[in-house]
Design a protein around this motif. Structure first.
Motif, PDB file in Angstrom:
ATOM      1  N   VAL A 245       0.835  -1.194   0.000  1.00 40.52           N
ATOM      2  CA  VAL A 245       0.000   0.000   0.000  1.00 40.52           C
ATOM      3  C   VAL A 245       0.875   1.249   0.000  1.00 40.52           C
ATOM      4  N   HIS A 246       0.442   2.229  -0.776  1.00 40.94           N
ATOM      5  CA  HIS A 246       1.134   3.519  -0.845  1.00 40.94           C
ATOM      6  C   HIS A 246       0.642   4.378   0.315  1.00 40.94           C
ATOM      7  N   ALA A 247       1.317   4.269   1.459  1.00 41.82           N
ATOM      8  CA  ALA A 247       0.919   4.983   2.672  1.00 41.82           C
ATOM      9  C   ALA A 247       2.027   4.836   3.701  1.00 41.82           C
ATOM     10  N   THR A 248       1.932   5.614   4.769  1.00 46.53           N
ATOM     11  CA  THR A 248       2.847   5.400   5.890  1.00 46.53           C
ATOM     12  C   THR A 248       2.410   4.149   6.645  1.00 46.53           C
ATOM     13  N   ALA A 249       3.299   3.627   7.480  1.00 46.98           N
ATOM     14  CA  ALA A 249       2.949   2.461   8.285  1.00 46.98           C
ATOM     15  C   ALA A 249       1.769   2.770   9.191  1.00 46.98           C
ATOM     16  N   SER A 250       1.794   3.944   9.831  1.00 40.87           N
ATOM     17  CA  SER A 250       0.711   4.317  10.741  1.00 40.87           C
ATOM     18  C   SER A 250      -0.623   4.416  10.012  1.00 40.87           C
ATOM     19  N   GLU A 251      -0.618   5.014   8.817  1.00 39.89           N
ATOM     20  CA  GLU A 251      -1.851   5.145   8.051  1.00 39.89           C
ATOM     21  C   GLU A 251      -2.387   3.788   7.623  1.00 39.89           C
ATOM     22  N   ALA A 252      -1.498   2.910   7.187  1.00 38.66           N
ATOM     23  CA  ALA A 252      -1.926   1.594   6.712  1.00 38.66           C
ATOM     24  C   ALA A 252      -2.594   0.781   7.812  1.00 38.66           C
ATOM     25  N   LEU A 253      -2.201   1.019   9.062  1.00 34.72           N
ATOM     26  CA  LEU A 253      -2.720   0.232  10.185  1.00 34.72           C
ATOM     27  C   LEU A 253      -3.840   0.933  10.944  1.00 34.72           C
ATOM     28  N   THR A 254      -4.167   2.167  10.553  1.00 33.05           N
ATOM     29  CA  THR A 254      -5.166   2.953  11.275  1.00 33.05           C
ATOM     30  C   THR A 254      -6.582   2.453  11.022  1.00 33.05           C
ATOM     31  N   ALA A 313      -0.115   0.252  15.476  1.00 35.11           N
ATOM     32  CA  ALA A 313      -0.201  -1.187  15.245  1.00 35.11           C
ATOM     33  C   ALA A 313      -0.859  -1.930  16.396  1.00 35.11           C
ATOM     34  N   LEU A 314      -0.554  -1.529  17.631  1.00 32.42           N
ATOM     35  CA  LEU A 314      -0.906  -2.348  18.786  1.00 32.42           C
ATOM     36  C   LEU A 314      -2.036  -1.798  19.645  1.00 32.42           C
ATOM     37  N   LEU A 315      -2.479  -0.578  19.383  1.00 36.96           N
ATOM     38  CA  LEU A 315      -3.609  -0.031  20.130  1.00 36.96           C
ATOM     39  C   LEU A 315      -4.894  -0.034  19.315  1.00 36.96           C
ATOM     40  N   ARG A 316      -4.917  -0.822  18.262  1.00 41.38           N
ATOM     41  CA  ARG A 316      -6.123  -0.924  17.446  1.00 41.38           C
ATOM     42  C   ARG A 316      -7.232  -1.631  18.225  1.00 41.38           C
ATOM     43  N   LYS A 317      -8.472  -1.246  17.938  1.00 39.47           N
ATOM     44  CA  LYS A 317      -9.614  -1.817  18.655  1.00 39.47           C
ATOM     45  C   LYS A 317      -9.748  -3.309  18.389  1.00 39.47           C
ATOM     46  N   ASN A 318      -9.350  -3.754  17.186  1.00 39.14           N
ATOM     47  CA  ASN A 318      -9.487  -5.157  16.825  1.00 39.14           C
ATOM     48  C   ASN A 318      -8.201  -5.943  17.062  1.00 39.14           C
ATOM     49  N   PHE A 319      -7.349  -5.447  17.946  1.00 40.85           N
ATOM     50  CA  PHE A 319      -6.068  -6.085  18.250  1.00 40.85           C
ATOM     51  C   PHE A 319      -6.272  -7.466  18.869  1.00 40.85           C
TER      52      PHE A 319
END
Length: 397
Positions: A245-254, A313-319
Motif C-alpha cells: 500500500v502507498h501509505a505510511t505504516a501508521s496510516e496503513a494500520l489505522t 499497530a498495537l492499540l487498534r480496537k481489533n487487536f
C-alpha cells in the motif's frame, strides 16, 4: 533504508513524557552502571565499544509488586498513551481523506491536460498554440514533475558488505521470531507479517526465499509510489499488488473506529468539534489484518516515529493479544544517545503491552531461546551506524 514515517505532535509529547517518567527509572541507572568497567589498576572507564554487542535488558517488564501509587501511575501512563494515539489516529484519518482528495483532483487535472496536449499535437502549430496555450503547457509540466518529486532515496547499491550482512542478520531474526510466534499460537491458518521494505525487496525476498513464507503472508507500506510499484507483482516484484500500500505504516494500520482499551474509551469527536467518522468511513488498508510480527526497519533516529507506529499497530480496537507478537525496529544515525532512545521505546511498548494484558521480553537477552543466532548484534552496518533490536509481547498468564 530511509522510509518516511508519519509523525504526530502527540507522539512527540508522549516520548517526552516517557523519557522523564519516574515509573521505570531504576533500570536505566542499572544499565549505566553495567557499562562501567574496572581495569587492572582499579580505575574505571566506560566505553561503548566494550558493550556494543552485549545484549542487555534495559527494562524489566514482569509483574511489579503493586501499590496504590504504582497502580495509579501505571494507569496514568496508559491513559496518556491511549489519548496520544487517539489524537494521532483522528489526525491521520483526516489527513488520509484530504490527501486522497488532493491526489484525485491533481490526477484528474493532469489527465485532462495530457489528453489536450495529445490532441494539440495533431494540429498545426498555430492551431495547437491556440488550443493549448503556454500557461496550460507550463501547468502540465509542473504537474508531471510532482509525480516524481517524492522519490525513494533508498539505494542498496551504495551499501557496504558490513551493512548488507547486518541487514541479513536481522531479516533472519524477523523470520525466526515470526515462526516462533506462529508455532506458539498453534494456528492452522498461515500468519501474516508487516514490515517496511525498499525497492529491492530485500526483506520480502528473505521471508519468501529463505524463510519459506508465502507472498500472501507479507504486507508492506511505503510512502514512495515508485517503491510500491517495484514491490508489486505487476511491477516485477514478489508481493501481491493488494499487499503493498502507498501509505505510511501508521496510516496503513489505522482503523477509523475510536480506540477502546480496558475501559479507556476514546471519542470519534475531534478536538476541533467535528466528527471524524463523518470525514471518511475508510480504514487503513491493513487495519483489519492480524499480524504476528512487525519489523519497522529504517525509520531514522527519531524516537516518536517508532512510538507512533507501535501505537498505531498495537492499540487498534481489533487487536488480537491472545498469542505472542514480535516487534523489531531500527534506529539510524550512529550510537548517539542510543541507550536512552531504546529505553524510551521500551517504556512505550511496555505501557502498550500493559493495556492489552501483556508483557514484553527483550529477545536479544536470550536469542537461542527464540531460535535466533547467539552471534546476533544490536549495533552494525556501515560505520556501526545502525541499531536494531527485537522484543516480544506475551500474554500474562
Amino acid at each position: 533504508m530511509m522510509i518516511s514515517c508519519f509523525l504526530s505532535r502527540t507522539h512527540y509529547v508522549l516520548a517526552k513524557f516517557l523519557l522523564v517518567s519516574p515509573i521505570y527509572c531504576t533500570s536505566f541507572l542499572t544499565t549505566q552502571r553495567s557499562s562501567v568497567r574496572h581495569n587492572h589498576n582499579g580505575n574505571t572507564h566506560k566505553s561503548w565499544s566494550q558493550i556494543r554487542n552485549r545484549p542487555g535488558t534495559l527494562l524489566w517488564t514482569g509483574r511489579d509488586r503493586e501499590t496504590p501509587i504504582s497502580t495509579h501511575r501505571n494507569r496514568c501512563a496508559e491513559k496518556n498513551l491511549v489519548s496520544a494515539e487517539e489524537a494521532a489516529r483522528q489526525k491521520r484519518v483526516g489527513q488520509m481523506k484530504q490527501r486522497l482528495q488532493k491526489e484525485a483532483k491533481r490526477e484528474d487535472r493532469t489527465s485532462a491536460l495530457e489528453l489536450k496536449l495529445k490532441k494539440s499535437e495533431t494540429m498545426s502549430q498555430s492551431d495547437s498554440e491556440r488550443y493549448m496555450p503556454k500557461d496550460e503547457r507550463a501547468e502540465l509540466e509542473g504537474l508531471l514533475k510532482v509525480r516524481d518529486t517524492f522519490a525513494e532515496q533508498y539505494n542498496p547499491e551504495t551499501f557496504t558488505k558490513e551493512h548488507l550482512d547486518f541487514k541479513a542478520m536481522h531479516n533472519d531474526a524477523f523470520i525466526g521470531l515470526s515462526k516462533f510466534c506462529q508455532n506458539t499460537r498453534n494456528e492452522s491458518e498461515p500468519a501474516n507479517v508487516f514490515f517496511l521494505d525498499g525497492p529491492d525487496g530485500g526483506t520480502a525476498s528473505a521471508l519468501i526465499q529463505r524463510g519459506g513464507f508465502d507472498p500472501s503472508q507479507c504486507y508492506v507500506a511505503n510512502r514512495h509510489n515508485s517503491t510500491c510499484v517495484a514491490l508489486r507483482r505487476s511491477g516485477g516484484g514478489l508481493l501481491p499488488d493488494e499487499n503493498v500500500v502507498h501509505a505510511t505504516a501508521s496510516e496503513a494500520l489505522t482503523i477509523s473506529e475510536p480506540i477502546s482499551v480496558d475501559g479507556l474509551e476514546s471519542s470519534n469527536v475531534h478536538e476541533d468539534g467535528f466528527d471524524v467518522l463523518s470525514l471518511t468511513q475508510e480504514d487503513g488498508a491493513f487495519a483489519h489484518k492480524d499480524f504476528i510480527a512487525y519489523y519497522f526497519d529504517g525509520c531514522g533516529g527519531f524516537v516518536p516515529h517508532i512510538v507512533g507506529m507501535l501505537s498505531a499497530a498495537l492499540l487498534r480496537k481489533n487487536f488480537d493479544g491472545t498469542g505472542p507478537i514480535a516487534v523489531g525496529y531500527s534506529l539510524l544515525g550512529g550510537n548517539k544517545d542510543v541507550v536512552t532512545k531504546e529505553l524510551v521505546i521500551s517504556r512505550a511498548l511496555t505501557t502498550i503491552a500493559r493495556t492489552r494484558g501483556m508483557q514484553i521480553v527483550h529477545v536479544l537477552d536470550d536469542p537461542l531461546r527464540y531460535g535466533l543466532s547467539s552471534d546476533i548484534q544490536k549495533i552494525g552496518g556501515s560505520n556501526d551506524g545502525t541499531f536494531s533490536t527485537w522484543l516480544l509481547l506475551k500474554p500474562i498468564n
